[in-house]
Design a protein around this motif. Structure first.
Motif, short mmCIF file in Angstrom:
data_model
loop_
_atom_site.label_atom_id
_atom_site.label_comp_id
_atom_site.label_asym_id
_atom_site.label_seq_id
_atom_site.Cartn_x
_atom_site.Cartn_y
_atom_site.Cartn_z
N HIS A 41 0.83 -1.21 0.00
CA HIS A 41 0.00 0.00 0.00
C HIS A 41 0.86 1.26 0.00
O HIS A 41 0.33 2.36 0.18
CB HIS A 41 -0.91 0.01 1.24
CG HIS A 41 -2.07 -0.94 1.15
ND1 HIS A 41 -1.92 -2.29 1.11
CD2 HIS A 41 -3.41 -0.71 1.09
CE1 HIS A 41 -3.12 -2.87 1.05
NE2 HIS A 41 -4.03 -1.93 1.03
N GLY A 270 -7.99 2.29 -2.43
CA GLY A 270 -8.14 0.99 -3.10
C GLY A 270 -9.40 0.92 -3.92
O GLY A 270 -9.46 0.21 -4.92
N CYS A 321 -13.17 -6.20 1.82
CA CYS A 321 -13.34 -5.35 0.63
C CYS A 321 -14.78 -4.85 0.48
O CYS A 321 -15.02 -3.86 -0.20
CB CYS A 321 -12.90 -6.10 -0.62
SG CYS A 321 -12.52 -5.01 -1.99
N GLU A 324 -14.80 -1.34 1.22
CA GLU A 324 -14.15 -0.41 0.29
C GLU A 324 -14.89 -0.44 -1.06
O GLU A 324 -15.64 0.47 -1.40
CB GLU A 324 -12.67 -0.76 0.12
CG GLU A 324 -11.89 -0.57 1.40
CD GLU A 324 -10.39 -0.38 1.18
OE1 GLU A 324 -9.97 -0.16 0.02
OE2 GLU A 324 -9.63 -0.43 2.14
N CYS A 363 -10.98 -9.02 1.51
CA CYS A 363 -9.79 -8.27 1.08
C CYS A 363 -8.60 -9.22 1.15
O CYS A 363 -8.24 -9.69 2.23
CB CYS A 363 -9.59 -7.08 2.02
SG CYS A 363 -7.98 -6.29 1.79
N ASP A 364 -7.98 -9.49 0.01
CA ASP A 364 -6.88 -10.47 -0.03
C ASP A 364 -5.84 -10.09 -1.09
O ASP A 364 -5.54 -10.89 -1.98
CB ASP A 364 -7.43 -11.88 -0.29
CG ASP A 364 -8.32 -11.96 -1.53
OD1 ASP A 364 -8.59 -10.89 -2.15
OD2 ASP A 364 -8.72 -13.07 -1.91
N PRO A 365 -5.33 -8.86 -1.04
CA PRO A 365 -4.42 -8.42 -2.10
C PRO A 365 -3.13 -9.26 -2.16
O PRO A 365 -2.47 -9.44 -1.14
CB PRO A 365 -4.12 -6.96 -1.74
CG PRO A 365 -4.35 -6.87 -0.28
CD PRO A 365 -5.44 -7.85 0.04
N VAL A 370 -1.88 -3.22 -3.92
CA VAL A 370 -3.27 -2.88 -4.26
C VAL A 370 -3.43 -2.98 -5.78
O VAL A 370 -3.65 -2.00 -6.48
CB VAL A 370 -3.63 -1.47 -3.72
CG1 VAL A 370 -5.14 -1.26 -3.78
CG2 VAL A 370 -3.18 -1.34 -2.28
N PRO A 373 -6.58 -8.43 -6.25
CA PRO A 373 -7.66 -8.24 -7.22
C PRO A 373 -8.13 -6.79 -7.39
O PRO A 373 -9.08 -6.53 -8.13
CB PRO A 373 -8.79 -9.06 -6.59
CG PRO A 373 -8.60 -8.84 -5.12
CD PRO A 373 -7.11 -8.80 -4.91
N CYS A 374 -7.50 -5.84 -6.72
CA CYS A 374 -8.09 -4.51 -6.52
C CYS A 374 -8.42 -3.75 -7.82
O CYS A 374 -9.49 -3.15 -7.93
CB CYS A 374 -7.16 -3.69 -5.65
SG CYS A 374 -6.43 -4.63 -4.30
N ARG A 377 -11.20 -5.31 -9.68
CA ARG A 377 -12.40 -5.28 -8.81
C ARG A 377 -13.11 -3.94 -8.90
O ARG A 377 -14.32 -3.86 -8.77
CB ARG A 377 -11.99 -5.61 -7.37
CG ARG A 377 -13.18 -5.76 -6.46
CD ARG A 377 -12.80 -6.43 -5.18
NE ARG A 377 -12.54 -7.84 -5.36
CZ ARG A 377 -12.10 -8.66 -4.41
NH1 ARG A 377 -11.87 -8.17 -3.21
NH2 ARG A 377 -11.89 -9.94 -4.64
S1 SF4 Z 1 -8.98 -6.17 -1.95
FE1 SF4 Z 1 -7.85 -4.34 -2.60
S2 SF4 Z 1 -9.45 -2.78 -2.96
FE2 SF4 Z 1 -10.39 -4.42 -1.77
S3 SF4 Z 1 -10.15 -3.70 0.35
FE3 SF4 Z 1 -8.38 -5.02 -0.11
S4 SF4 Z 1 -6.75 -3.62 -0.76
FE4 SF4 Z 1 -8.73 -2.47 -0.87
#
Ligand code: SF4
Length: 436
Positions: A41, A270, A321, A324, A363-365, A370, A373-374, A377
């Motif tokens: 991040h 994100g 996620c 977000e 949330c599983d970056p 980021v 999958p951000c 997504r």
């Molecule tokens: S998956 Fe990516 S966009 Fe979704 S909350 Fe996590 S860091 Fe943020």
């Protein structure tokens, strides 16, 4: 943004307390989700810049790399922009991946020491999403009061918001604008809305113009520039071309985010691609789109975001996620209905649909970046928001699940969610996909 704001506030406080000149060393400790995914991040970069006094809204993106290069190659840092101290980053920024501070899973501790290594000041901050920061006493005060400014139409739930609007014969954007008059003159609010839209547009243009590979071990290529070119040169118009454009807008913003560019936090970095992508869709493809419609979109989207922030959270570290991308989708869906002249209940319906079908989103970056999958997504969230708006606009506003009910469900789902799915990169795609 939160870590940069926290670092800047810490050095500003040192200055206010007359401790800046005596400070010869600063130590930063990161905890919980910030430590687990902070590298991905860009938390370390944000903190160095914040210690130098930089603010996200005024920072020149072109100045970032030279500043970081100077700090890291010289092992020296200009505290608050002018007080030069030694800074050994591997020793002075510590990542406590197995510890969590009590107030929030995104915790930071800053310590200032003098020449004799005596502690001059020590503060803990929490990054609670959307660039907002809190200290422990702020969190306690938040629980006691919601605001110090009195607005004409206070609301704490969507049911209240709708009831107040109906009683006063207001559309939601009129109600929000009236409340904002308590903070500043109306023309200043309108100018701020124009500025937000302008930053969003510039971000998309920069995302289209950039080329190459995004920073980090994943070596993710930028897709927005190529998709943009394909759309500009397409010989025939596909019935799905508008969706391709929405994807391109969202990818452009989130690729800029992954590269450390400037975007509007809406509601988080994100998830920053969804609102601009849907707003750009409105601006480019909806016949009769107006500047006033853009204002309505942003005013109503912000009210929806407030409801989530008040009654749940917009932090991936707390909600996964859904907090977000789910919130951004809900804000954009309601905002689009407002821009298109929908009723208040249609707006609520769209915002509810936008979250209902993001409930449980984890949330599983991968590698804490980021990016996957951000980035994709956000494209999915933007398309979903437009569909939610269309579903709502084809109805008359009556629906079974209220926005308040879906916000409560999101909060409960987030609380029940295992921490491995809340911005820790310890579960999901982050453990099932090799990093490189
Ligand atoms: S998956 Fe990516 S966009 Fe979704 S909350 Fe996590 S860091 Fe943020």
């Amino acid at each position: 943004m939160g870590p940069m704001n926290a670092a800047r506030r810490f050095v500003e406080d040192l200055g206010r307390r007359g401790l800046l000149t005596a400070t010869q060393k600063v130590g930063v400790q990161l905890y919980g989700s910030l430590a687990l995914t902070g590298k991905g991040h860009c938390t370390d970069r944000a903190i160095l810049l914040g210690l130098e006094g930089c603010a996200p809204e005024s920072l020149d993106p072109k100045a970032v790399e030279p500043a970081l290069e100077r700090i890291r190659s010289n092992s020296r840092l200009r505290l608050a922009g002018h007080h030069d101290i030694a800074f050994d980053e591997p020793m002075d920024v510590l990542w406590h991946r197995d510890q969590v501070l009590p107030g929030h899973s995104n915790g930071m501790r800053f310590t200032a020491l003098n020449q004799a290594s005596e502690v001059l000041a020590r503060e803990e901050y929490y990054s609670i999403g959307g660039g907002f920061i809190r200290q422990a006493n702020d969190l306690a005060a938040d629980a006691q009061k919601s605001t110090t400014v009195t607005v004409p139409f206070p609301f704490a739930s969507c049911d209240e918001l709708l009831a107040i609007a109906q009683k006063n014969g207001l559309q939601l954007h009129e109600l929000v604008l009236a409340n904002e008059r308590s903070f500043r003159e109306e023309h200043a609010t309108i100018a701020a809305l124009d500025k937000l839209w302008s930053v969003m547009q510039v971000c998309i243009e920069q995302g289209f113009a950039a080329q190459g590979i995004l920073p980090g071990v994943l070596r993710v290529p930028r897709r927005a520039p190529k998709l943009h070119q394909q759309l500009l040169t397409a010989k025939s118009k596909s019935p799905m071309q508008e969706m391709d454009w929405v994807n391109a807008f969202a990818l452009a913003v989130n690729e800029e985010n992954a590269a450390g560019g400037r975007m509007v936090t809406a509601p988080t970095n994100g998830a920053a691609g969804i609102v601009p992508a849907v707003l750009s869709y409105y601006d480019r493809f909806e016949p009769g789109a107006t500047r006033e419609g853009i204002h309505r979109f942003l005013l109503v989207g912000s009210a929806i975001g407030m409801l989530y922030k008040l009654n749940a959270s917009i932090s991936g570290a707390e909600m996964g996620c859904q907090g977000e991308v789910g919130v951004a989708c809900s804000m954009a869906a309601g905002g689009l209905v407002a821009a298109l002249g929908g009723t208040n209940t249609q707006i609520e319906n769209a915002a509810e649909i936008g979250m209902e079908h993001n409930l449980g989103l984890t949330c599983d970056p991968i590698a804490g970046l980021v990016q996957i999958p951000c980035i994709e997504r956000n494209a999915m969230g933007a398309v979903k928001a437009i569909n939610a708006a269309r579903l709502a606009l084809h109805g008359d506003g009556t629906h079974k699940v209220s926005l308040d009910q879906v916000i409560a469900t999101m909060r409960q789902t987030g609380e029940d969610m295992s921490s491995i799915y809340k911005e820790t990169s310890q579960g999901g795609l982050a453990v099932n996909v090799p990093e490189c």
